[in-house]
Scaffold this motif. Sequence first.
Motif, PDB file in Angstrom:
ATOM      1  N   VAL A 378       0.850  -1.185   0.000  1.00 51.35           N
ATOM      2  CA  VAL A 378       0.000   0.000   0.000  1.00 51.35           C
ATOM      3  C   VAL A 378       0.885   1.235   0.000  1.00 51.35           C
ATOM      4  O   VAL A 378       1.869   1.314   0.758  1.00 51.35           O
ATOM      5  CB  VAL A 378      -0.937   0.010   1.233  1.00 51.35           C
ATOM      6  N   GLU A 379       0.530   2.190  -0.849  1.00 53.67           N
ATOM      7  CA  GLU A 379       1.248   3.451  -0.908  1.00 53.67           C
ATOM      8  C   GLU A 379       0.293   4.591  -0.581  1.00 53.67           C
ATOM      9  O   GLU A 379      -0.866   4.587  -1.024  1.00 53.67           O
ATOM     10  CB  GLU A 379       1.858   3.663  -2.300  1.00 53.67           C
ATOM     11  N   LEU A 380       0.759   5.599   0.180  1.00 52.03           N
ATOM     12  CA  LEU A 380      -0.030   6.780   0.534  1.00 52.03           C
ATOM     13  C   LEU A 380       0.498   7.977  -0.249  1.00 52.03           C
ATOM     14  O   LEU A 380       1.725   8.211  -0.313  1.00 52.03           O
ATOM     15  CB  LEU A 380       0.049   7.054   2.031  1.00 52.03           C
ATOM     16  N   HIS A 381      -0.424   8.729  -0.790  1.00 54.98           N
ATOM     17  CA  HIS A 381      -0.063   9.916  -1.567  1.00 54.98           C
ATOM     18  C   HIS A 381      -0.883  11.087  -1.036  1.00 54.98           C
ATOM     19  O   HIS A 381      -2.124  11.021  -1.003  1.00 54.98           O
ATOM     20  CB  HIS A 381      -0.355   9.701  -3.056  1.00 54.98           C
ATOM     21  N   THR A 400      -2.417  -2.761 -15.173  1.00 55.48           N
ATOM     22  CA  THR A 400      -2.352  -3.337 -13.823  1.00 55.48           C
ATOM     23  C   THR A 400      -3.514  -2.794 -13.027  1.00 55.48           C
ATOM     24  O   THR A 400      -3.852  -1.604 -13.112  1.00 55.48           O
ATOM     25  CB  THR A 400      -1.023  -2.983 -13.141  1.00 55.48           C
ATOM     26  N   GLU A 401      -4.118  -3.654 -12.220  1.00 48.25           N
ATOM     27  CA  GLU A 401      -5.278  -3.269 -11.436  1.00 48.25           C
ATOM     28  C   GLU A 401      -4.837  -2.717 -10.082  1.00 48.25           C
ATOM     29  O   GLU A 401      -4.003  -3.322  -9.398  1.00 48.25           O
ATOM     30  CB  GLU A 401      -6.184  -4.481 -11.228  1.00 48.25           C
ATOM     31  N   TYR A 402      -5.424  -1.566  -9.712  1.00 51.37           N
ATOM     32  CA  TYR A 402      -5.122  -0.920  -8.442  1.00 51.37           C
ATOM     33  C   TYR A 402      -6.428  -0.634  -7.710  1.00 51.37           C
ATOM     34  O   TYR A 402      -7.485  -0.473  -8.325  1.00 51.37           O
ATOM     35  CB  TYR A 402      -4.356   0.386  -8.658  1.00 51.37           C
ATOM     36  N   VAL A 403      -6.331  -0.522  -6.376  1.00 49.86           N
ATOM     37  CA  VAL A 403      -7.467  -0.172  -5.525  1.00 49.86           C
ATOM     38  C   VAL A 403      -7.108   1.110  -4.788  1.00 49.86           C
ATOM     39  O   VAL A 403      -6.068   1.170  -4.107  1.00 49.86           O
ATOM     40  CB  VAL A 403      -7.806  -1.294  -4.529  1.00 49.86           C
ATOM     41  N   ALA A 404      -7.949   2.131  -4.924  1.00 52.03           N
ATOM     42  CA  ALA A 404      -7.666   3.436  -4.322  1.00 52.03           C
ATOM     43  C   ALA A 404      -8.837   3.898  -3.465  1.00 52.03           C
ATOM     44  O   ALA A 404      -9.999   3.562  -3.738  1.00 52.03           O
ATOM     45  CB  ALA A 404      -7.380   4.465  -5.419  1.00 52.03           C
ATOM     46  N   ARG A 405      -8.527   4.688  -2.422  1.00 58.40           N
ATOM     47  CA  ARG A 405      -9.541   5.304  -1.586  1.00 58.40           C
ATOM     48  C   ARG A 405      -8.968   6.591  -0.991  1.00 58.40           C
ATOM     49  O   ARG A 405      -7.738   6.772  -0.947  1.00 58.40           O
ATOM     50  CB  ARG A 405     -10.026   4.363  -0.490  1.00 58.40           C
ATOM     51  N   LEU A 424     -12.137   2.335  -4.699  1.00 56.84           N
ATOM     52  CA  LEU A 424     -12.325   2.385  -6.144  1.00 56.84           C
ATOM     53  C   LEU A 424     -11.297   1.475  -6.800  1.00 56.84           C
ATOM     54  O   LEU A 424     -10.086   1.635  -6.575  1.00 56.84           O
ATOM     55  CB  LEU A 424     -12.156   3.816  -6.651  1.00 56.84           C
ATOM     56  N   THR A 425     -11.751   0.513  -7.598  1.00 55.36           N
ATOM     57  CA  THR A 425     -10.857  -0.399  -8.310  1.00 55.36           C
ATOM     58  C   THR A 425     -10.710   0.091  -9.745  1.00 55.36           C
ATOM     59  O   THR A 425     -11.720   0.307 -10.445  1.00 55.36           O
ATOM     60  CB  THR A 425     -11.406  -1.831  -8.305  1.00 55.36           C
ATOM     61  N   THR A 426      -9.477   0.247 -10.185  1.00 61.29           N
ATOM     62  CA  THR A 426      -9.222   0.756 -11.527  1.00 61.29           C
ATOM     63  C   THR A 426      -8.012   0.040 -12.119  1.00 61.29           C
ATOM     64  O   THR A 426      -7.217  -0.573 -11.390  1.00 61.29           O
ATOM     65  CB  THR A 426      -8.970   2.274 -11.500  1.00 61.29           C
TER      66      THR A 426
END
Length: 943
Positions: A378-381, A400-405, A424-426
């Motif tokens: 997990v990375e925080l931005h 590549t599939e990523y999950v963001a919130r 959100l899956t993208t």
Amino acid sequence: MRMLHLPESYAGKGGQMMNHFMILALLIPLRTCYTTHSQQESGVFPVTYLNISKDLDLQRLLVEWDVDKSAHDAELAISFEIQVHRTDEATTVWTEFHNVTLDKLGKPLHWTWDSDIPLECMSHAVRIRSKAEASKIWSQWSLWETVPGLDTSNRSGPQIFPKEKFLAEGSNITLCCIGGNGQTIKEFSVYPTLDVFRHTNSQVALLTVKNLSHDKGSNIHVYCYDEDEQLYQAAFFVGKPPDTPKDFSCQTQDMKRVTCTWREGETYLYGQNLPRYTLSKTSSQKTALCKASCSQVCSCSWDIGQQWVWNVTVTVENPLGKKTATDVFDVNQRIYPAAPFQVWEDCTDTEITLHWNYENNEIELFCQTEVGQPDGKVELHNSSVAGSKRVTVHGLRPYTEYVARVRCGAAKHFWRWSEWSQPLTTRTKEGTPSGKLDIWREITPVSGGRNVTLFWKQTPSFQANGEIISYEVTWKKIEAGSKPESISFSSVYNSTRIFIDNHSYRISIMAKNNVNFSLPSVLIISKATDNSTEELKEGQVNATDDGIFISWEPRSIYDSYIIDWCNFPRLQPCDLQWRRFGRNTSSAVISSAAFVPGVRYEFRIYGSVANRASLLEKKIGYLRELSPHLDPVVRKVDLTYNSVTLSWDSYFTNESDPGFVRGYHVYVSPIQGNCNLKGSKKHILSDGSELCKYTIENPEEKRYTVKHLMPNTKYKIVVKAFTGGGETPIDNFRYIDTPSNSNVLYFVFLLVIIPILVAAICHWKMEWVKECFCPEIPSPNKSKVLSFKEFKMDSEKVLKINDCLPDMLAMDSNTEAQKLHPVTWSPLSSTPTEDKIDGHNSSWIYPSENVERDFSPTPTPQTHTCFENFAYSPPLKAESDPYQIPETLGAGKTDQAVVLYQPQCYLDIFHEDAASTTRETAERKNSLRYISQTDKHCLGGRI
């Protein structure tokens, strides 16, 4: 104090009566003053007033008492000893000293005592005594003041005390059951069963439970029976007093309402007994701000209004206790934003831009984005601009599939992050494949060329960066001017086969997605004549716990190594697998989920340089060896009386063998008895029988000899091949019979028959040998010549010397014999013409019969040699030395000796014409020896 008596003369007179009352009025105060003064002087102030009551809710005795007012007036420091007594106790149950300084107000004194058993159970009595601090004397005890219990009342049935109540975990409680009027308690018990202490008399039963615990039941039920089987029961609830509310804090999301939250503790009580929470201003706790609700977290909300600074208290209570917590805060510094909503994204192949909204746009927020990688990291931005509702995440992988919130917090006076938005899956867009495919080949010679089977797979460094839709294979001759050939395959394939001639070829394979091709992976196939190293001797490798260990000899000319093998060597196609290793690697452990025990796997090791691979070594091994399927076939058995030689066929090995044959075991045992052959090891079978075991560690050996067997014995024997996995069960013995030992018969013949034959021959020749070597000596008593009457003397037979001829004459040397001259013997004379022969120096030998027969009559006087043998004269033997000369005997016996003994004259056995003087004979007499016939010596023997 004694009363003062007046004379009767004063009676009846008014003046006298008046005087009498005046005297009494004067004496009474004096008496009081005297008594007070006496008490002060003694320092003793007994209790003048004592009263006891009880508080049943608190199970407490209330004691009130007082002493004389003078003690108050004097403001004395007094110590009181208080004792408590129960009606069923033999001794005082409590003693306590109570020190107090009295004041002039004269108020009564008070003392309380908490009973460890219900006060209803039995009557309690209290008494008190006092002692002034300046005195050493205690006052008398007051009378016992009793508070009656219900044990003294008229009861119709049993009762349990205390009544139903809540009990704190870890506490102790004593219960009692009072039987009905005149009834005895029969049973007093607790459910569930607990460790209790019981004390029972006829009317009251006590039961003490210590260290109450909720895990033994949150409810405790108590049952009491009396003699009439009347039942009384009570229930008690075990729990905990409430904990202080944890993590109590208050915040706002919209600056309109304040919400306080906290976590509740476990009390083990339920229903109406659950903790009750009240939230109120600290300054006015009687007015509740809101009503709390609890699920996982308790919360309570109210409108802010115009007040920004708050001081609130939360109170929690249950039947066992009450706790509070307080929070003071400024609403402007307790902003807890709502979670962002309406999150969406914009994507490229390496970037994602997230957008969102939140409810209260009047509050300036900054937000944080969490991006979940496919590998779980997990990375925080953080957004760089406050109030911005978007953030861009860079450096992502294509397709590549990523999950963001997203979550946000107040930009000013940050209090805490909001809750996370919905995830959100993208997926990023496709890009050109990166890296190369890992490719390999298998070459099979055919007529006119070679079939090359090509294999490919994605390496860990290969990134498809999209959906692979096809693979393209291209090949051409390395010689200049040749045209390439190519073919495309669907992404479902990972191998293909092409035909090439015996020239060198360059083969490349690329993967293609919707964007582009990957970089080509290249193989160089050498000319067919360069593959002379294909025929190599196979080396054996060993298994480990993790797989099959393979090592090889590194060569500096290669930049990498490849090991290939078949996961399923017995199937076609065999599912070829391969692994690549760096130039500095010379060993590896090959593992696969497809490996199974008992299957032989072949590994080929290649060295690669400039995409051209050369076969270096071949290895074969097993994940785990098993015992052989078959045993060697014994074709020939050679027997001797003490050995057996076994010959068997070479063990046929192939790919289907479950292990490497390491050698052979030969097992031997006699049918009867155990085996203990020299040079063998003992082997015990499962049934307890013993075998002799011989180990042959050379798998090429085909012959073995078992020695030290017993002749004429039946044996069972078997030959087993063994591998690293052992050998097959021992059965199917071969039975042999060793022959008899002919050498033993021959040896018996030598030891028995020949000695018997020799003994028989010796016995047969015994008489001849005896006569030849050891002739028998005649016995004088058995001689026929002694049968005449004139030769008897004292009933003993006497042998005439002239009837006995010597056997032979023995000389010390031939020279002596030749020099010997016969002695002339006169027939008329009883003595020789020469000197008598000394008995000790004479030797006597008997001539043989042949010599005697050779004598012939002659008219001429014969020459004789005379000898004397004194042993044949019994009188001489008895009376003197048999070797003594006769002339030495006594005079009285001379004639008798002459009659009995006459020396015999014999022919000279050496010379018929031998002439010797008497002198010469005497000179030679010492050279003659006599061999007695009593000694059995062979001819020629010497004494």
